[in-house]
Design a protein around this motif. Sequence first.
Motif, PDB file in Angstrom:
ATOM      1  N   GLN A 197       0.831  -1.205   0.000  1.00  0.00           N
ATOM      2  CA  GLN A 197       0.000   0.000   0.000  1.00  0.00           C
ATOM      3  C   GLN A 197       0.866   1.255   0.000  1.00  0.00           C
ATOM      4  N   LYS A 198       1.945   1.221   0.785  1.00  0.00           N
ATOM      5  CA  LYS A 198       2.846   2.375   0.826  1.00  0.00           C
ATOM      6  C   LYS A 198       3.522   2.600  -0.524  1.00  0.00           C
ATOM      7  N   TYR A 199       3.965   1.482  -1.155  1.00  0.00           N
ATOM      8  CA  TYR A 199       4.603   1.613  -2.475  1.00  0.00           C
ATOM      9  C   TYR A 199       3.618   2.197  -3.485  1.00  0.00           C
ATOM     10  N   LEU A 200       2.377   1.732  -3.445  1.00  0.00           N
ATOM     11  CA  LEU A 200       1.367   2.195  -4.379  1.00  0.00           C
ATOM     12  C   LEU A 200       1.026   3.662  -4.147  1.00  0.00           C
ATOM     13  N   ASP A 201       0.901   4.042  -2.885  1.00  0.00           N
ATOM     14  CA  ASP A 201       0.608   5.443  -2.574  1.00  0.00           C
ATOM     15  C   ASP A 201       1.725   6.353  -3.060  1.00  0.00           C
ATOM     16  N   ALA A 202       2.977   5.904  -2.869  1.00  0.00           N
ATOM     17  CA  ALA A 202       4.125   6.711  -3.316  1.00  0.00           C
ATOM     18  C   ALA A 202       4.122   6.856  -4.834  1.00  0.00           C
ATOM     19  N   LEU A 203       3.784   5.757  -5.511  1.00  0.00           N
ATOM     20  CA  LEU A 203       3.749   5.785  -6.975  1.00  0.00           C
ATOM     21  C   LEU A 203       2.640   6.699  -7.481  1.00  0.00           C
ATOM     22  N   VAL A 204       1.470   6.600  -6.865  1.00  0.00           N
ATOM     23  CA  VAL A 204       0.340   7.413  -7.284  1.00  0.00           C
ATOM     24  C   VAL A 204       0.612   8.898  -7.068  1.00  0.00           C
ATOM     25  N   SER A 205       1.317   9.218  -5.991  1.00  0.00           N
ATOM     26  CA  SER A 205       1.571  10.624  -5.675  1.00  0.00           C
ATOM     27  C   SER A 205       2.582  11.270  -6.615  1.00  0.00           C
ATOM     28  N   LYS A 206       3.422  10.465  -7.273  1.00  0.00           N
ATOM     29  CA  LYS A 206       4.491  11.020  -8.102  1.00  0.00           C
ATOM     30  C   LYS A 206       4.217  10.935  -9.602  1.00  0.00           C
ATOM     31  N   VAL A 207       3.221  10.169  -9.963  1.00  0.00           N
ATOM     32  CA  VAL A 207       2.910   9.996 -11.382  1.00  0.00           C
ATOM     33  C   VAL A 207       1.479  10.462 -11.621  1.00  0.00           C
ATOM     34  N   SER A 208       1.247  11.152 -12.676  1.00  0.00           N
ATOM     35  CA  SER A 208      -0.106  11.627 -12.978  1.00  0.00           C
ATOM     36  C   SER A 208      -1.005  10.434 -13.279  1.00  0.00           C
ATOM     37  N   PRO A 209      -2.271  10.572 -12.917  1.00  0.00           N
ATOM     38  CA  PRO A 209      -3.206   9.461 -13.142  1.00  0.00           C
ATOM     39  C   PRO A 209      -3.274   9.015 -14.593  1.00  0.00           C
ATOM     40  N   ALA A 210      -3.114   9.957 -15.506  1.00  0.00           N
ATOM     41  CA  ALA A 210      -3.211   9.602 -16.923  1.00  0.00           C
ATOM     42  C   ALA A 210      -2.089   8.666 -17.346  1.00  0.00           C
ATOM     43  N   ASP A 211      -0.965   8.720 -16.656  1.00  0.00           N
ATOM     44  CA  ASP A 211       0.181   7.890 -17.018  1.00  0.00           C
ATOM     45  C   ASP A 211       0.206   6.550 -16.294  1.00  0.00           C
ATOM     46  N   LEU A 212      -0.717   6.368 -15.335  1.00  0.00           N
ATOM     47  CA  LEU A 212      -0.714   5.118 -14.582  1.00  0.00           C
ATOM     48  C   LEU A 212      -1.377   4.005 -15.388  1.00  0.00           C
ATOM     49  N   PRO A 213      -0.802   2.849 -15.354  1.00  0.00           N
ATOM     50  CA  PRO A 213      -1.482   1.710 -15.995  1.00  0.00           C
ATOM     51  C   PRO A 213      -2.847   1.500 -15.348  1.00  0.00           C
ATOM     52  N   GLU A 214      -3.804   1.057 -16.134  1.00  0.00           N
ATOM     53  CA  GLU A 214      -5.163   0.863 -15.625  1.00  0.00           C
ATOM     54  C   GLU A 214      -5.206  -0.116 -14.464  1.00  0.00           C
ATOM     55  N   SER A 215      -4.349  -1.119 -14.508  1.00  0.00           N
ATOM     56  CA  SER A 215      -4.371  -2.129 -13.450  1.00  0.00           C
ATOM     57  C   SER A 215      -3.985  -1.539 -12.100  1.00  0.00           C
ATOM     58  N   ILE A 216      -3.006  -0.580 -12.128  1.00  0.00           N
ATOM     59  CA  ILE A 216      -2.591   0.032 -10.879  1.00  0.00           C
ATOM     60  C   ILE A 216      -3.706   0.907 -10.338  1.00  0.00           C
ATOM     61  N   GLN A 217      -4.391   1.635 -11.210  1.00  0.00           N
ATOM     62  CA  GLN A 217      -5.515   2.454 -10.765  1.00  0.00           C
ATOM     63  C   GLN A 217      -6.614   1.577 -10.157  1.00  0.00           C
ATOM     64  N   TYR A 218      -6.864   0.458 -10.818  1.00  0.00           N
ATOM     65  CA  TYR A 218      -7.908  -0.442 -10.325  1.00  0.00           C
ATOM     66  C   TYR A 218      -7.574  -0.975  -8.941  1.00  0.00           C
ATOM     67  N   GLN A 219      -6.321  -1.412  -8.757  1.00  0.00           N
ATOM     68  CA  GLN A 219      -5.911  -1.956  -7.472  1.00  0.00           C
ATOM     69  C   GLN A 219      -5.956  -0.896  -6.378  1.00  0.00           C
ATOM     70  N   HIS A 220      -5.580   0.321  -6.736  1.00  0.00           N
ATOM     71  CA  HIS A 220      -5.619   1.407  -5.763  1.00  0.00           C
ATOM     72  C   HIS A 220      -7.064   1.679  -5.326  1.00  0.00           C
ATOM     73  N   GLN A 221      -7.975   1.712  -6.264  1.00  0.00           N
ATOM     74  CA  GLN A 221      -9.378   1.926  -5.932  1.00  0.00           C
ATOM     75  C   GLN A 221      -9.935   0.754  -5.112  1.00  0.00           C
ATOM     76  N   ARG A 222      -9.513  -0.433  -5.503  1.00  0.00           N
ATOM     77  CA  ARG A 222      -9.991  -1.637  -4.796  1.00  0.00           C
ATOM     78  C   ARG A 222      -9.549  -1.617  -3.333  1.00  0.00           C
TER      79      ARG A 222
END
Length: 315
Positions: A201-226
């Motif tokens: 969760q910490k790794y994902l939060d760090a990744l989300v905070s540094k990369v714009s949502p448009a550049d995130l793979p859909e799978s990472i966005q899905y897992q974050h929402q899940r």
Amino acid sequence: MSSTYYDLKHVQSSFDNFIKSLGYDFILSKKGDISYSPDVPFSESFCREFANADIFLLIIGGRYGSATSTDNKKQERTFCYDNMTKKEYESACSRNIPVYILIEGNVYTEYQTYLQNKANENIRYAHVDSVNIFRLIEEILLKPRNNRIHTFERFPDILIWLREQWAGLFGELLQRMTNQQQISTLSNQVETLSVINASLQKYLDALVSKVSPADLPESIQYQHQRLNKFEQSDALKQNKFFKALSNWNVDINQFGVALLTTETFDEFKEKLHKLSNDPERLKPFLSIHNWSSSAQNSINEARIVLGKQPYFPLS
């Protein structure tokens, strides 16, 4: 061991040998095993000694016995005083130790006759000296648990039954130990997974905070929402107001939908009433007008978890 059975002398050594063969000490008040203080009643001394017992064996024969030191000594046919045996049994039940109750066969047979003739005080019973014996049995059978009885004809029957019962108790203990080891192993695995999940969760939060949502793979966005939904659902399950609602068969999904789709508490109640599987049963609970500050705080907390404004002013 406690007993109303007064003809125990000829089997006392058998009990001693049997109990000691299992690695236990045998305590019998009538044998003189109890140390007592001269300044207190004997019954109090016995209860103090009895507090160290692990198993209680009660044998009921045809003699009710004498009253305890604090009771009226007068024994009447219809006067149900507390004798020592009854006091000892009640002490065992209050401490929740295993109790094994043996009743002489003739006494238990006459107990069935007593049940049909309670109002008749003129009946004389052949195998008991007082109807208090029957009242003691009746009181034992009315208890919700720890009142397993077994009838016997001869004292060897007692030893056979106790061997079977205590063998089963030992087997149950071994099974519980096995189950406890399995639970402990599972608990360790869950704890490990929890640590891994927290790290991810910490790794994902760090990744989300540094990369714009448009550049995130859909799978990472899905897992974050899940993960966010899971955390929200878990927080709602722990909410005190929801725990109260669950008694009226309201599930977590109904609770969440009602919170998300309403803007006032009155709208929330109306929505929840419509979603409920049992609206008529839920209605009295929802109709309470003067909700406590504690209830309002719990409802506000649930709204905040879902990212919504509180229904009530924050206290």
